[in-house]
Design a protein around this motif. Structure first.
Motif, PDB file in Angstrom:
ATOM      1  N   PHE A   3       0.824  -1.214   0.000  1.00 10.17           N
ATOM      2  CA  PHE A   3       0.000   0.000   0.000  1.00 10.17           C
ATOM      3  C   PHE A   3       0.856   1.261   0.000  1.00 10.17           C
ATOM      4  O   PHE A   3       0.613   2.189  -0.762  1.00 10.17           O
ATOM      5  N   VAL A   4       1.853   1.323   0.881  1.00 10.34           N
ATOM      6  CA  VAL A   4       2.695   2.524   0.982  1.00 10.34           C
ATOM      7  C   VAL A   4       3.471   2.741  -0.309  1.00 10.34           C
ATOM      8  O   VAL A   4       3.603   3.876  -0.772  1.00 10.34           O
ATOM      9  N   GLN A   5       3.953   1.666  -0.906  1.00  8.14           N
ATOM     10  CA  GLN A   5       4.665   1.785  -2.184  1.00  8.14           C
ATOM     11  C   GLN A   5       3.737   2.361  -3.252  1.00  8.14           C
ATOM     12  O   GLN A   5       4.114   3.269  -3.991  1.00  8.14           O
ATOM     13  N   LEU A  41       9.537   6.268   4.601  1.00  8.55           N
ATOM     14  CA  LEU A  41       8.508   5.584   3.805  1.00  8.55           C
ATOM     15  C   LEU A  41       9.103   4.393   3.065  1.00  8.55           C
ATOM     16  O   LEU A  41       8.481   3.337   2.998  1.00  8.55           O
ATOM     17  N   ALA A  42      10.299   4.557   2.521  1.00  9.09           N
ATOM     18  CA  ALA A  42      10.954   3.443   1.824  1.00  9.09           C
ATOM     19  C   ALA A  42      11.211   2.282   2.780  1.00  9.09           C
ATOM     20  O   ALA A  42      11.083   1.116   2.398  1.00  9.09           O
ATOM     21  N   SER A  43      11.546   2.596   4.019  1.00  8.70           N
ATOM     22  CA  SER A  43      11.791   1.516   4.985  1.00  8.70           C
ATOM     23  C   SER A  43      10.501   0.770   5.313  1.00  8.70           C
ATOM     24  O   SER A  43      10.529  -0.425   5.603  1.00  8.70           O
ATOM     25  N   LEU A  44       9.371   1.467   5.254  1.00  6.72           N
ATOM     26  CA  LEU A  44       8.085   0.814   5.517  1.00  6.72           C
ATOM     27  C   LEU A  44       7.728  -0.177   4.418  1.00  6.72           C
ATOM     28  O   LEU A  44       6.947  -1.093   4.643  1.00  6.72           O
ATOM     29  N   GLY A  46      10.110  -1.867   2.766  1.00 10.52           N
ATOM     30  CA  GLY A  46      11.233  -2.783   2.618  1.00 10.52           C
ATOM     31  C   GLY A  46      12.279  -2.255   1.660  1.00 10.52           C
ATOM     32  O   GLY A  46      13.235  -2.952   1.335  1.00 10.52           O
ATOM     33  N   GLY A  47      12.139  -0.999   1.224  1.00 10.60           N
ATOM     34  CA  GLY A  47      13.061  -0.418   0.256  1.00 10.60           C
ATOM     35  C   GLY A  47      14.297   0.217   0.866  1.00 10.60           C
ATOM     36  O   GLY A  47      15.158   0.678   0.150  1.00 10.60           O
ATOM     37  N   ALA A  48      14.391   0.253   2.171  1.00  9.26           N
ATOM     38  CA  ALA A  48      15.570   0.808   2.834  1.00  9.26           C
ATOM     39  C   ALA A  48      15.840  -0.033   4.067  1.00  9.26           C
ATOM     40  O   ALA A  48      14.921  -0.448   4.760  1.00  9.26           O
ATOM     41  N   GLU A  49      17.095  -0.283   4.329  1.00  7.93           N
ATOM     42  CA  GLU A  49      17.423  -1.092   5.495  1.00  7.93           C
ATOM     43  C   GLU A  49      17.366  -0.245   6.762  1.00  7.93           C
ATOM     44  O   GLU A  49      17.571   0.969   6.734  1.00  7.93           O
ATOM     45  N   ALA A 104      -1.565  -2.246  10.560  1.00  8.14           N
ATOM     46  CA  ALA A 104      -1.030  -2.408  11.925  1.00  8.14           C
ATOM     47  C   ALA A 104       0.488  -2.498  11.886  1.00  8.14           C
ATOM     48  O   ALA A 104       1.178  -1.877  12.707  1.00  8.14           O
ATOM     49  N   ARG A 105       1.039  -3.239  10.923  1.00  6.33           N
ATOM     50  CA  ARG A 105       2.499  -3.366  10.802  1.00  6.33           C
ATOM     51  C   ARG A 105       3.131  -2.007  10.520  1.00  6.33           C
ATOM     52  O   ARG A 105       4.144  -1.642  11.120  1.00  6.33           O
TER      53      ARG A 105
END
Length: 156
Positions: A3-5, A41-44, A46-49, A104-105
């Motif tokens: 969704f965020v992506q 946002l990228a970390s949410l 999985g796009g950023a460690e 929730a995540r």
């Protein structure tokens, strides 16, 4: 797709509008205001460690602390992001809405980021306070030594 992506640009746009109104935006350029949220946002998604994000948060906090921001103002940036994500989810067509588990995540991740930010902020403040105390102690020692010096030495 996450969704965020999928709604990345929309969330960032809404966040920027809301963040500019907040106390946390005072005196900041657009670049300074937006220096961390895209990475978060990228970390949410999985796009950023997390380690890269943690270093970025540390830098972001250091900058905000040097500018005299309070912890609540700094954490407010994350709270605004959470509201923007919730609004975007609520306003999306039902087929595009994130599942309750995904939402929730996302919120748990944001809230843990807020807690970590508060911890780092407190550590920065503690270190600043300790440094200030050291300097005051050094100044007191110098002042005491200057006041105790024989008159003839002070007259020079």
């Amino acid at each position: 797709m996450n969704f965020v992506q999928h709604h990345h640009q929309e969330i960032l746009h809404e966040w920027a509008i809301e963040a500019r109104k907040a106390a946390s935006a005072r005196g900041l350029s657009d670049l300074e205001l937006n220096n961390m949220i895209p990475l978060l946002l990228a970390s949410l998604t999985g796009g950023a460690e997390w380690e890269a994000l943690a270093r970025h948060i540390e830098s972001h906090l250091g900058d905000r602390i040097r500018r005299g921001f309070e912890m609540a103002e700094i954490v407010e940036e994350f709270a605004i992001l959470q509201r923007c994500i919730a609004d975007c989810a609520r306003n999306s067509p039902s087929a595009e809405r994130p599942s309750e588990e995904e939402l929730a995540r996302i919120f748990v991740t944001l809230q843990s980021t807020m807690v970590r930010t508060a911890d780092v902020f407190q550590e920065h403040m503690r270190l600043d306070e300790q440094q200030e105390k050291r300097y005051l102690r050094m100044l007191r020692t110098l002042a005491d030594a200057a006041l105790r010096a024989p008159r003839s030495r002070r007259a020079r």
